[in-house]
Design a protein around this motif. Structure first.
Motif, PDB file in Angstrom:
ATOM      1  N   SER A   1       0.833  -1.213   0.000  1.00 14.24           N
ATOM      2  CA  SER A   1       0.000   0.000   0.000  1.00 14.24           C
ATOM      3  C   SER A   1       0.860   1.253   0.000  1.00 14.24           C
ATOM      4  CB  SER A   1      -0.930   0.016   1.210  1.00 14.24           C
ATOM      5  OG  SER A   1      -1.836  -1.051   1.153  1.00 14.24           O
ATOM      6  N   LYS A   2       1.888   1.283   0.839  1.00 14.50           N
ATOM      7  CA  LYS A   2       2.793   2.439   0.867  1.00 14.50           C
ATOM      8  C   LYS A   2       3.489   2.600  -0.484  1.00 14.50           C
ATOM      9  CE  LYS A   2       6.637   4.688   3.147  1.00 14.50           C
ATOM     10  NZ  LYS A   2       6.742   5.536   2.020  1.00 14.50           N
ATOM     11  N   PHE A   3       3.916   1.488  -1.066  1.00 10.99           N
ATOM     12  CA  PHE A   3       4.564   1.544  -2.377  1.00 10.99           C
ATOM     13  C   PHE A   3       3.618   2.129  -3.426  1.00 10.99           C
ATOM     14  CE2 PHE A   3       5.253  -0.589  -6.486  1.00 10.99           C
ATOM     15  CZ  PHE A   3       6.488  -0.027  -6.808  1.00 10.99           C
ATOM     16  N   LEU A   4       2.345   1.709  -3.400  1.00  9.37           N
ATOM     17  CA  LEU A   4       1.375   2.222  -4.366  1.00  9.37           C
ATOM     18  C   LEU A   4       1.087   3.704  -4.140  1.00  9.37           C
ATOM     19  CD1 LEU A   4      -1.024  -0.838  -4.619  1.00  9.37           C
ATOM     20  CD2 LEU A   4       0.532   0.010  -6.379  1.00  9.37           C
ATOM     21  N   TYR A   5       1.037   4.141  -2.864  1.00  9.10           N
ATOM     22  CA  TYR A   5       0.880   5.575  -2.600  1.00  9.10           C
ATOM     23  C   TYR A   5       2.065   6.350  -3.171  1.00  9.10           C
ATOM     24  CZ  TYR A   5      -3.261   5.594   0.392  1.00  9.10           C
ATOM     25  OH  TYR A   5      -4.541   5.512   0.870  1.00  9.10           O
ATOM     26  N   ASP A   6       3.258   5.772  -3.050  1.00 11.68           N
ATOM     27  CA  ASP A   6       4.459   6.430  -3.571  1.00 11.68           C
ATOM     28  C   ASP A   6       4.456   6.522  -5.094  1.00 11.68           C
ATOM     29  OD1 ASP A   6       5.356   6.765  -0.990  1.00 11.68           O
ATOM     30  OD2 ASP A   6       6.717   5.037  -1.037  1.00 11.68           O
ATOM     31  N   THR A   7       3.720   5.643  -5.777  1.00  8.37           N
ATOM     32  CA  THR A   7       3.647   5.702  -7.237  1.00  8.37           C
ATOM     33  C   THR A   7       2.664   6.765  -7.719  1.00  8.37           C
ATOM     34  OG1 THR A   7       1.906   4.024  -7.413  1.00  8.37           O
ATOM     35  CG2 THR A   7       4.202   3.247  -7.489  1.00  8.37           C
ATOM     36  N   GLY A   8       1.917   7.368  -6.798  1.00  6.48           N
ATOM     37  CA  GLY A   8       0.993   8.433  -7.176  1.00  6.48           C
ATOM     38  C   GLY A   8      -0.469   8.085  -6.987  1.00  6.48           C
ATOM     39  N   ALA A   9      -0.757   6.973  -6.342  1.00  8.62           N
ATOM     40  CA  ALA A   9      -2.157   6.587  -6.113  1.00  8.62           C
ATOM     41  C   ALA A   9      -2.811   7.541  -5.120  1.00  8.62           C
ATOM     42  CB  ALA A   9      -2.230   5.160  -5.591  1.00  8.62           C
ATOM     43  N   LEU A  10      -4.052   7.907  -5.394  1.00  3.42           N
ATOM     44  CA  LEU A  10      -4.793   8.786  -4.491  1.00  3.42           C
ATOM     45  C   LEU A  10      -5.538   8.006  -3.424  1.00  3.42           C
ATOM     46  CD1 LEU A  10      -6.269  11.358  -7.015  1.00  3.42           C
ATOM     47  CD2 LEU A  10      -4.213  11.544  -5.627  1.00  3.42           C
ATOM     48  N   GLU A  11      -6.020   6.820  -3.795  1.00 11.01           N
ATOM     49  CA  GLU A  11      -6.757   5.974  -2.860  1.00 11.01           C
ATOM     50  C   GLU A  11      -6.250   4.547  -2.978  1.00 11.01           C
ATOM     51  OE1 GLU A  11     -11.024   5.906  -3.173  1.00 11.01           O
ATOM     52  OE2 GLU A  11     -11.048   7.989  -3.845  1.00 11.01           O
ATOM     53  N   ILE A  12      -6.227   3.861  -1.858  1.00 11.17           N
ATOM     54  CA  ILE A  12      -5.872   2.442  -1.831  1.00 11.17           C
ATOM     55  C   ILE A  12      -6.961   1.731  -1.032  1.00 11.17           C
ATOM     56  CG2 ILE A  12      -4.191   0.726  -1.083  1.00 11.17           C
ATOM     57  CD1 ILE A  12      -3.002   2.510  -3.145  1.00 11.17           C
ATOM     58  N   SER A  13      -7.452   0.617  -1.568  1.00 11.26           N
ATOM     59  CA  SER A  13      -8.420  -0.173  -0.807  1.00 11.26           C
ATOM     60  C   SER A  13      -8.095  -1.648  -0.971  1.00 11.26           C
ATOM     61  CB  SER A  13      -9.852   0.127  -1.254  1.00 11.26           C
ATOM     62  OG  SER A  13      -9.986  -0.085  -2.632  1.00 11.26           O
ATOM     63  N   LEU A  14      -8.221  -2.371   0.126  1.00  8.13           N
ATOM     64  CA  LEU A  14      -7.972  -3.811   0.140  1.00  8.13           C
ATOM     65  C   LEU A  14      -9.294  -4.528  -0.063  1.00  8.13           C
ATOM     66  CD1 LEU A  14      -6.011  -6.189   0.652  1.00  8.13           C
ATOM     67  CD2 LEU A  14      -6.638  -6.030   3.057  1.00  8.13           C
ATOM     68  N   ILE A  15      -9.329  -5.416  -1.038  1.00 12.89           N
ATOM     69  CA  ILE A  15     -10.536  -6.169  -1.365  1.00 12.89           C
ATOM     70  C   ILE A  15     -10.239  -7.647  -1.130  1.00 12.89           C
ATOM     71  CG2 ILE A  15     -12.247  -6.705  -3.155  1.00 12.89           C
ATOM     72  CD1 ILE A  15     -12.099  -3.714  -2.431  1.00 12.89           C
TER      73      ILE A  15
END
Length: 178
Positions: A158-172
């Motif tokens: 999740s942190k890695f994806l935020y660092d790539t520029g993601a605005l929202e992260i959700s676990l499904i």
């Protein structure tokens, strides 16, 4: 058994392209990317195999050309020969210039229609199919990358994806038994 997938939301296609490159460089598995419009080059960046629909279209065109040739030969030469405009009715080859428009039209007709049917069957799209879009915003102005969380540390991913520029992260969590 349940599988874990992380959905990362982006608002720009250029940021999405760079994020896909970074995620693949870290050897995470991208399940799917949902976009509101075609993003050119995304298939190559994701590592998808090139499409073979052009090959099937050519083969369907050959089927149409064959059907046209056999149909016109049977109808105009064998079954009901007619003297139309002084043209000989005993040879298909001598009449072929007059048949070229029909051959062209049936080639295009078969290629186009069978290609669309093949696309829908390959994509598993049919009438009344329930939409598989995980976030309705991806039909307007957002981009969603679905990454398999599998055996990975979810917080690190999740942190890695935020660092790539993601605005929202959700676990499904998907239940694979249903």
């Amino acid at each position: 058994m349940a599988s874990k997938v992380i959905h990362a939301i982006y608002t720009d296609d250029d940021i999405l392209m760079q994020a896909v490159k970074q995620v693949r460089a870290e050897h995470y598995h991208i399940e799917e990317v949902y976009t509101p419009f075609p993003v050119h080059g995304l298939d190559k960046v994701m590592g998808l195999a090139p499409t073979r629909i052009a090959i099937t279209s050519f083969m369907y065109g050959l089927v149409g050309l064959t059907v046209a040739t056999l149909m016109m030969n049977f109808i105009m030469i064998e079954d009901w020969p007619q003297n139309i405009g002084g043209k000989p009715s005993f040879s298909y080859i001598e009449n072929m210039p007059a048949f070229v428009p029909i051959m062209f039209e049936l080639t295009v007709f078969f290629a186009a229609h069978l290609m669309v049917i093949t696309f829908y069957m390959r994509s598993k799209l049919w009438p009344f199919k329930k939409a598989e879009n995980p976030d309705v915003r991806t039909t307007d102005d957002h981009f969603l990358m679905s990454v398999d969380a599998g055996n990975h540390d979810v917080e690190k991913l999740s942190k890695f994806l935020y660092d790539t520029g993601a605005l929202e992260i959700s676990l499904i969590e998907n239940d694979e038994n249903h």
